[in-house]
Scaffold this motif. Sequence first.
Motif, PDB file in Angstrom:
ATOM      1  N   ILE A  84     -27.851 -50.297  14.825  1.00 13.50           N
ATOM      2  CA  ILE A  84     -26.910 -51.339  15.236  1.00 13.50           C
ATOM      3  C   ILE A  84     -25.784 -50.726  16.055  1.00 13.50           C
ATOM      4  N   GLY A  85     -25.342 -49.528  15.664  1.00 14.51           N
ATOM      5  CA  GLY A  85     -24.292 -48.840  16.407  1.00 14.51           C
ATOM      6  C   GLY A  85     -24.694 -48.490  17.829  1.00 14.51           C
ATOM      7  N   LEU A  86     -25.994 -48.375  18.082  1.00 12.29           N
ATOM      8  CA  LEU A  86     -26.494 -48.044  19.416  1.00 12.29           C
ATOM      9  C   LEU A  86     -26.922 -49.288  20.199  1.00 12.29           C
ATOM     10  N   GLY A  87     -26.658 -50.466  19.651  1.00 11.61           N
ATOM     11  CA  GLY A  87     -26.924 -51.694  20.388  1.00 11.61           C
ATOM     12  C   GLY A  87     -28.204 -52.403  20.024  1.00 11.61           C
ATOM     13  N   LEU A 335     -32.529 -50.755  25.443  1.00  5.61           N
ATOM     14  CA  LEU A 335     -32.635 -50.742  26.897  1.00  5.61           C
ATOM     15  C   LEU A 335     -33.687 -51.751  27.366  1.00  5.61           C
ATOM     16  N   ALA A 336     -33.535 -52.248  28.589  1.00  4.68           N
ATOM     17  CA  ALA A 336     -34.574 -53.067  29.207  1.00  4.68           C
ATOM     18  C   ALA A 336     -35.825 -52.207  29.377  1.00  4.68           C
ATOM     19  N   PRO A 337     -37.020 -52.817  29.393  1.00  2.00           N
ATOM     20  CA  PRO A 337     -38.247 -52.016  29.368  1.00  2.00           C
ATOM     21  C   PRO A 337     -38.462 -51.142  30.591  1.00  2.00           C
ATOM     22  N   HIS A 338     -37.855 -51.472  31.727  1.00  3.80           N
ATOM     23  CA  HIS A 338     -38.053 -50.657  32.919  1.00  3.80           C
ATOM     24  C   HIS A 338     -37.108 -49.461  32.966  1.00  3.80           C
ATOM     25  N   GLN A 339     -36.200 -49.389  32.000  1.00  7.20           N
ATOM     26  CA  GLN A 339     -35.239 -48.290  31.960  1.00  7.20           C
ATOM     27  C   GLN A 339     -35.749 -47.139  31.103  1.00  7.20           C
ATOM     28  N   SER A 340     -35.276 -45.949  31.403  1.00  9.23           N
ATOM     29  CA  SER A 340     -35.604 -44.757  30.618  1.00  9.23           C
ATOM     30  C   SER A 340     -34.371 -44.293  29.855  1.00  9.23           C
TER      31      SER A 340
END
Length: 516
Positions: A84-87, A335-340
Amino acid sequence: MPIYQAGALNTAALTAPDLYIQVVQPKTRYINGVATDILGIVGVASWGAVNSPMLIGSPGDAALKIGAQQVRKYDLATAVAVSIGLGASNIRAVRVTDGTDTAATSTLKDTAAAIGATLTAFYTGTLGNSLSAVLSAGTANSSWKLVVSLPGVSPEVFDNITGTAGALWANIVNAVNNGQSGIRGASQLVVATVGASALAPVALTQTVAFTAGTDGATTLTDAVIVGVDGAGSTRKGMYSLRGTGSQVANLVDVTDSTQWPSMLTYGLSEGCYVVTQGPAGASYATVSASLNTAGCDSYALKVMVGDWVYWYDQVNSQQRMLCPSTFSAAKIAALAPHQSPLNKPLTNVVTTQRNLAQQPYSLAEIGAINTARLDVITNPCPGGSYFGHRSGLNCASNPTVNGDNYTRMTNFLSLTLAASFGYVVGQLQTVDLRRTTKSTISSFLQILVDQSMIGDPNGGPAFSVQIDATNNPDSRVALGYMQADVQVKYLSVVRYFLINLEAGQSVTVVVSAAPR
């Protein structure tokens, strides 16, 4: 003037002159991508259903459904707090036990010290030991009130319960288990069973505490966390995440490399990216050897070096060493799936084993970790002095599919298409069906282009969709097949940025007259 749904009326066999209305569904369809932020976490907890995924989206949810974090191996609440702390705010938490877990209990007694009703915590676990119950006079005359309390949760009040002797105890049990019609529902904290008493309660006010609740965590192993597959209630551990839509999974503190093939197989079958690691302190050479021995070479598994991460636990007021997969899986899911996750800051990391020992990785070691198909969390990163991933790779040896973004985008596209075109089965294969299906897929992919999630930076097409006679010959169509061939070009993650610098007093600078 009869009205029909399209397909329900045989328009080639009408006999009665009349006006016929056919309701035709819009031919233009649109689809939305499946959620990619669902994070599955498996571990041990002090409360909650066992081997059943629970939706958690906030610290309050976690406290209510799995209890507070504890300083122990495999702790589910700790992993949830870090995530949760990492979003990560769309979590499916699975609680496992070693089979020795018990539910806390308490008893309400009569004037002869006989048991009138036994109260048992709704779930097994040590959190149940914090329960309490108060039986006292009710609001109405000649009635009783039972209040069940758990810290941090609104008390459950069962008021105006009437009856005498054995009938009273039966009514109390019925109110707890079935609720009071029109007033409140059944208890979500305890289950009641009637005792043998035929007398009134011992006193006007009776307060009882609960004891003997245990978590079932004394003999847990990595194999128990991974669990066993099956149908329905026979699924345990990781396999309880089936059907939850979890596209990233973290099996808390699992380091046994003999379990990695099972984790990989699950990831491939479910479209889930499973993140794991080597034992605490294990070097990249040791973890690499384990990976090679396990024979795991696929985009569905990510393996972290045994350089574990330190995190400050505010609940227990101490700095703790945790497995890197907890941080990695949470960041990837957020993260969004296209992000690394490569070079992205991990804001809640205090330090790592190597950094604490003042042994930062050399560039050669980072290269060796990348070559070994592993990843590591460390500081500094190329972007600055912060903690982050240094490879962004899965454990595939094929360089065209070994990026974290490949795993995520491939699963995202596969699951979205699988969830969107079931309606095609059972339809007649017509030119219109082919056209609308192709249009729907193309429209979805164009949205991804517009959102800069796929594309070709050199100007080429980002995707192609083919459903025509070329890939659907008569011989296949006659057997009931309809085939769509879809090609999608992912955006590449920059891994190596090379700047050629020519500088000096003798350099001749030529500036182009027009931008290229």
